[in-house]
Design a protein around this motif. Sequence first.
Motif, PDB file in Angstrom:
ATOM      1  N   THR A 130      -2.957  -6.604 -25.014  1.00  0.00           N
ATOM      2  CA  THR A 130      -1.927  -6.548 -23.606  1.00  0.00           C
ATOM      3  C   THR A 130      -2.254  -5.404 -22.655  1.00  0.00           C
ATOM      4  OG1 THR A 130      -0.008  -5.548 -24.292  1.00  0.00           O
ATOM      5  CG2 THR A 130      -0.407  -7.802 -25.098  1.00  0.00           C
ATOM      6  N   LEU A 131      -2.465  -4.288 -23.338  1.00  0.00           N
ATOM      7  CA  LEU A 131      -2.819  -3.298 -22.508  1.00  0.00           C
ATOM      8  C   LEU A 131      -3.939  -3.244 -21.644  1.00  0.00           C
ATOM      9  CD1 LEU A 131      -1.762  -0.240 -25.014  1.00  0.00           C
ATOM     10  CD2 LEU A 131      -0.346  -1.334 -23.134  1.00  0.00           C
ATOM     11  N   PRO A 190      -2.927  -8.408 -14.743  1.00  0.00           N
ATOM     12  CA  PRO A 190      -2.301  -6.865 -14.771  1.00  0.00           C
ATOM     13  C   PRO A 190      -1.931  -6.545 -16.183  1.00  0.00           C
ATOM     14  CG  PRO A 190      -0.882  -8.470 -13.582  1.00  0.00           C
ATOM     15  CD  PRO A 190      -1.900  -9.372 -13.980  1.00  0.00           C
ATOM     16  N   PRO A 191      -1.979  -5.299 -16.652  1.00  0.00           N
ATOM     17  CA  PRO A 191      -1.647  -4.904 -17.915  1.00  0.00           C
ATOM     18  C   PRO A 191      -0.254  -5.143 -18.201  1.00  0.00           C
ATOM     19  CG  PRO A 191      -2.313  -2.883 -16.507  1.00  0.00           C
ATOM     20  CD  PRO A 191      -2.288  -4.115 -15.744  1.00  0.00           C
ATOM     21  N   PHE A 192       0.271  -5.276 -19.412  1.00  0.00           N
ATOM     22  CA  PHE A 192       1.686  -5.385 -19.811  1.00  0.00           C
ATOM     23  C   PHE A 192       1.748  -4.971 -21.147  1.00  0.00           C
ATOM     24  CE2 PHE A 192       1.559  -9.536 -22.380  1.00  0.00           C
ATOM     25  CZ  PHE A 192       0.629  -9.687 -22.010  1.00  0.00           C
ATOM     26  N   THR A 234      -8.045 -12.353 -19.272  1.00  0.00           N
ATOM     27  CA  THR A 234      -8.573 -10.882 -18.672  1.00  0.00           C
ATOM     28  C   THR A 234      -8.549  -9.764 -19.528  1.00  0.00           C
ATOM     29  OG1 THR A 234      -6.159 -10.295 -18.230  1.00  0.00           O
ATOM     30  CG2 THR A 234      -7.112 -11.825 -16.519  1.00  0.00           C
ATOM     31  N   SER A 235      -8.285  -9.745 -20.876  1.00  0.00           N
ATOM     32  CA  SER A 235      -8.410  -8.693 -21.524  1.00  0.00           C
ATOM     33  C   SER A 235      -9.733  -8.195 -22.032  1.00  0.00           C
ATOM     34  CB  SER A 235      -7.221  -8.624 -22.750  1.00  0.00           C
ATOM     35  OG  SER A 235      -7.429  -7.499 -23.393  1.00  0.00           O
ATOM     36  N   ALA A 236     -10.026  -7.117 -21.922  1.00  0.00           N
ATOM     37  CA  ALA A 236     -11.280  -6.537 -22.359  1.00  0.00           C
ATOM     38  C   ALA A 236     -11.296  -6.347 -23.853  1.00  0.00           C
ATOM     39  CB  ALA A 236     -11.639  -5.101 -21.547  1.00  0.00           C
ATOM     40  N   PHE A 237     -10.270  -6.317 -24.303  1.00  0.00           N
ATOM     41  CA  PHE A 237     -10.170  -6.110 -25.768  1.00  0.00           C
ATOM     42  C   PHE A 237     -10.028  -7.507 -26.498  1.00  0.00           C
ATOM     43  CE2 PHE A 237      -7.555  -1.673 -25.058  1.00  0.00           C
ATOM     44  CZ  PHE A 237      -8.841  -1.210 -24.723  1.00  0.00           C
ATOM     45  N   TYR A 238      -9.804  -8.820 -25.827  1.00  0.00           N
ATOM     46  CA  TYR A 238      -9.632  -9.929 -26.560  1.00  0.00           C
ATOM     47  C   TYR A 238     -10.782 -10.291 -27.478  1.00  0.00           C
ATOM     48  CZ  TYR A 238      -7.788 -14.275 -27.869  1.00  0.00           C
ATOM     49  OH  TYR A 238      -7.262 -15.229 -28.499  1.00  0.00           O
TER      50      TYR A 238
END
Length: 329
Positions: A246-247, A251-253, A201-205
Motif C-alpha cells: 500500500t505504501l 496515491p499511497p496509503f 498502481t503499486s510497484a511492490f504488487y
Amino acid sequence: MYSGKARAYTNIALIKYWGKENQELIIPMNNSLSLTLDAFYTETNVTFSEDTSEDLFYLDNQLQDSKATLKVSRFLDLVRAKAGSSLHAVVKSQNFVPTAAGLASSASGLAALAGAASAALNLQLSSEELSRLARRGSGSACRSIYGGFAEWQKGDSDETSYAVNIPSDSFEDELSMIFVVVNDAQKDISSRDGMQRTVETSAFYDGWLQTVPQDLAKARKAITDKDFTALGEVTEASALKMHGTTLAATPPFTYWSAESMKAMNLIRQIRTSGLPCYFTMDAGPNVKILVERKNEEALLNALKDQFDPQQLVVAHAGPAIEVLSEEEA
Ligand code: ADP
Ligand code: DP6
C-alpha cells in the motif's frame, strides 16, 4: 413467504487475499488461508415474500440507505437467479462485530447472507457451492463457510474459485487470537478499494504475488506439523508484505496508525523476551495476535500494561456456518 436464517463467524487470513483477477466475479490473484474465529459473528434472517415490492436491509435494527441496500440486492439477485424467483426480500442482520473496521464484518456478513438467502429459497447448496456464492458477495466470506482453517483456492472461473477446509487434527484448538482493538470506527479505504488501487498502481504488487506460493506452502506444512513458530512467522510475514504494497500505491496509503505500530512493537518485544506470539493486520488499524492457547493468559497480562483491557478481545477457533432455520410459511 420463504425465510432462512444463518450465523456465520468471521475469519482472519493468515496468508492474505489481496487483489482481484476478476472484479465482477471476485476471482482473486492468489490463494489465501484463514482461521475462522468464535468471538465475532453475524446473524442474518432473510424473508422473501410478495408483501414487499423492494428489498429492505436492516443492519443492527437500522434500515440502511440505498447504497448499502443496493449491495445486498445485487447479491440477492444471484440467489434469485439460481432459484428462479423474482420475490423481493426483507433482510435483518445483526453484526456481533464492528462493521467495516478491519475486523472482517464483510466475511461474516456476506457468508451469513449467502447462507440465509439460499436456505430461504431452499437451494440446498453443498459447502463448496455455498462458498462460491458467498465469494460473490465478498471474497473473504467464502472462507467463513468452514470452521477452523480454510484455504480459498483461487481457481480461474466462477465454478473453480472457492474455499475448502484444511484438515488439521484439531491444531486450531491449541491456538488463540487476541484482537487489539485500537479503533473500531469505519475505515476510510475499504478493502475492496484498497486492494484495487494496489493492484493497479503499486510497484511492490508483483513482489507480493511472487512470494505467496511459498508462504502458502509454509503455512500448510506448519498446520500439518502443528508447528506454531513456523505458522506464526509466515503469518506475520504475509501481513507485512501485504501492507508494504500500500505504501507504493498511487496515491499511497496505509491502514496502520500510531497505535497499530505501538501494538506491533510491543508484540516484537514480548516475543524477544521469550513468549512466542505473532501479529497480523487487515484493512484497518486493529492488530490481531496469534498465540498458543497455553500462553494466552501470559500474553494478556503483558498487553495489559500498555492497552486497556477493554481493547483486548480473545478469540479461539470458531465453527462452520450454521443455518439456523429453513421454513416455508
Ligand atoms: P470489514 O473490515 O469489516 O470486513 P469491509 O470494508 O471489508 O470491512 O466491509 C464492510 C462492508 O461489508 C460493509 O460496508 C457492508 O457492505 C458489508 N457488510 C458488513 N456487515 C454486513 C452484514 N451483516 N450484512 C451484509 N453486508 C454486510
Ligand atoms: C485484508 O474480502 O473484504 O482482509 O472481496 O472486495 O469484498 P472484497 O474484499 P474483502 O477483503 C479482505 C482483505 C483482507 C485479507 C483477507 O481477508 O484475506
